[in-house]
Motif scaffolding. Sequence first.
Motif, PDB file in Angstrom:
ATOM      1  N   UNK A  24      24.683  37.616 -40.487  1.00  0.00           N
ATOM      2  CA  UNK A  24      25.736  37.544 -39.561  1.00  0.00           C
ATOM      3  C   UNK A  24      26.914  38.522 -39.889  1.00  0.00           C
ATOM      4  N   UNK A  25      26.982  39.488 -39.337  1.00  0.00           N
ATOM      5  CA  UNK A  25      27.912  40.516 -39.529  1.00  0.00           C
ATOM      6  C   UNK A  25      29.380  40.094 -39.681  1.00  0.00           C
ATOM      7  N   UNK A  26      30.146  41.132 -40.219  1.00  0.00           N
ATOM      8  CA  UNK A  26      31.649  40.551 -40.766  1.00  0.00           C
ATOM      9  C   UNK A  26      32.277  40.178 -39.327  1.00  0.00           C
ATOM     10  N   UNK A  27      33.224  39.000 -39.781  1.00  0.00           N
ATOM     11  CA  UNK A  27      33.795  38.292 -38.388  1.00  0.00           C
ATOM     12  C   UNK A  27      34.826  37.818 -39.078  1.00  0.00           C
ATOM     13  N   UNK A  28      36.100  37.726 -38.292  1.00  0.00           N
ATOM     14  CA  UNK A  28      37.296  37.049 -38.530  1.00  0.00           C
ATOM     15  C   UNK A  28      36.918  35.553 -38.074  1.00  0.00           C
ATOM     16  N   UNK A  29      37.413  34.470 -38.797  1.00  0.00           N
ATOM     17  CA  UNK A  29      37.413  32.984 -38.544  1.00  0.00           C
ATOM     18  C   UNK A  29      38.153  32.719 -37.080  1.00  0.00           C
ATOM     19  N   UNK A  38      12.968  35.272 -36.928  1.00  0.00           N
ATOM     20  CA  UNK A  38      12.899  34.078 -36.449  1.00  0.00           C
ATOM     21  C   UNK A  38      14.443  33.647 -37.377  1.00  0.00           C
ATOM     22  N   UNK A  39      14.390  33.707 -38.565  1.00  0.00           N
ATOM     23  CA  UNK A  39      15.536  33.342 -39.550  1.00  0.00           C
ATOM     24  C   UNK A  39      16.748  33.773 -39.509  1.00  0.00           C
ATOM     25  N   UNK A  40      16.648  35.351 -39.205  1.00  0.00           N
ATOM     26  CA  UNK A  40      17.993  35.898 -38.739  1.00  0.00           C
ATOM     27  C   UNK A  40      18.480  35.583 -37.552  1.00  0.00           C
ATOM     28  N   UNK A  97      22.166  33.988 -37.088  1.00  0.00           N
ATOM     29  CA  UNK A  97      23.166  34.459 -35.784  1.00  0.00           C
ATOM     30  C   UNK A  97      23.722  33.443 -35.055  1.00  0.00           C
ATOM     31  N   UNK A  98      22.932  32.724 -34.331  1.00  0.00           N
ATOM     32  CA  UNK A  98      23.130  31.678 -33.539  1.00  0.00           C
ATOM     33  C   UNK A  98      24.083  30.620 -34.083  1.00  0.00           C
ATOM     34  N   UNK A  99      23.626  30.038 -35.280  1.00  0.00           N
ATOM     35  CA  UNK A  99      24.041  28.809 -36.025  1.00  0.00           C
ATOM     36  C   UNK A  99      25.589  29.122 -36.225  1.00  0.00           C
ATOM     37  N   UNK A 132      28.138  41.747 -27.105  1.00  0.00           N
ATOM     38  CA  UNK A 132      29.186  41.061 -26.049  1.00  0.00           C
ATOM     39  C   UNK A 132      28.951  39.648 -26.434  1.00  0.00           C
ATOM     40  N   UNK A 133      27.615  39.201 -26.747  1.00  0.00           N
ATOM     41  CA  UNK A 133      27.309  37.737 -26.938  1.00  0.00           C
ATOM     42  C   UNK A 133      27.519  37.320 -28.313  1.00  0.00           C
ATOM     43  N   UNK A 134      27.115  38.341 -29.168  1.00  0.00           N
ATOM     44  CA  UNK A 134      27.125  37.601 -30.824  1.00  0.00           C
ATOM     45  C   UNK A 134      28.165  38.494 -31.511  1.00  0.00           C
TER      46      UNK A 134
END
Length: 229
Positions: free
Chosen positions: A56-61, A111-113, A117-119, A149-151
């Motif tokens: 899961x790439x860097x993201x702000x909360x 599948x794990x990756x 991402x989704x979770x 756009x989605x993730x």
Amino acid sequence: MRYAIYFSPAKDHPLTETASRWLGRNAFSGTLHDDHHDYADLTEEPRRYGFHATLKAPFELAEKYSEAELLATVKDFAANQSAFEIPRVVVGALGPFFALVPDRIYQPLQDFAADVVDHFDRFRAPLSETDIARRRPQMLTESQRQNLSLWGYPHVMDDFRFHMTLTGRIDEDEQPAIQEVLSTRFAEFTDRPLAISGLALFIEETRGAPFTVHSWHPLAQPPKKDANP
């Protein structure tokens, strides 16, 4: 503050130590190394991120979540995922940079990756226009633009390729020599399995700061097969 969910071997794993000394920094301890000073320029970019494979790439909360809630979810997710192995990893070139990569596409890893991402996507604040522009969407494929756009990151789902970055951009004429150096440095860990044994929650205190390991969470150990069923 940004967060990221990466794969990393455990703090005391020999690969963590070898890679940290190659890159020049240990993301667990913050220790700086100058073992490979001759290659410091080549490792400047991956040094900031620390040794890892992006899930899961860097993201702000997102505003409605707290760090404590994110941390609890990482712990719970890891505890409910079984550890597994990539059958064989090698030193490979991904365009102009080198990384430890699987020798082929391995579907359980894909599948794990995708599950990661989704979770965790609900914890991600929407990208700013600046963040989107930084990804240069005009240079991406259609599926990568849709992923962005989605993730919030282009290289996920069918576009995901597991890699543990070892260098920045290498000029084409220098690549054979650097591959030979890396093959020697990482010979103990290549042409053999790599255990996907845990998830690391990384943090970036401020934009541009070094990423550090906030916490490392082991995956569940699969039940041992009975030798005498």
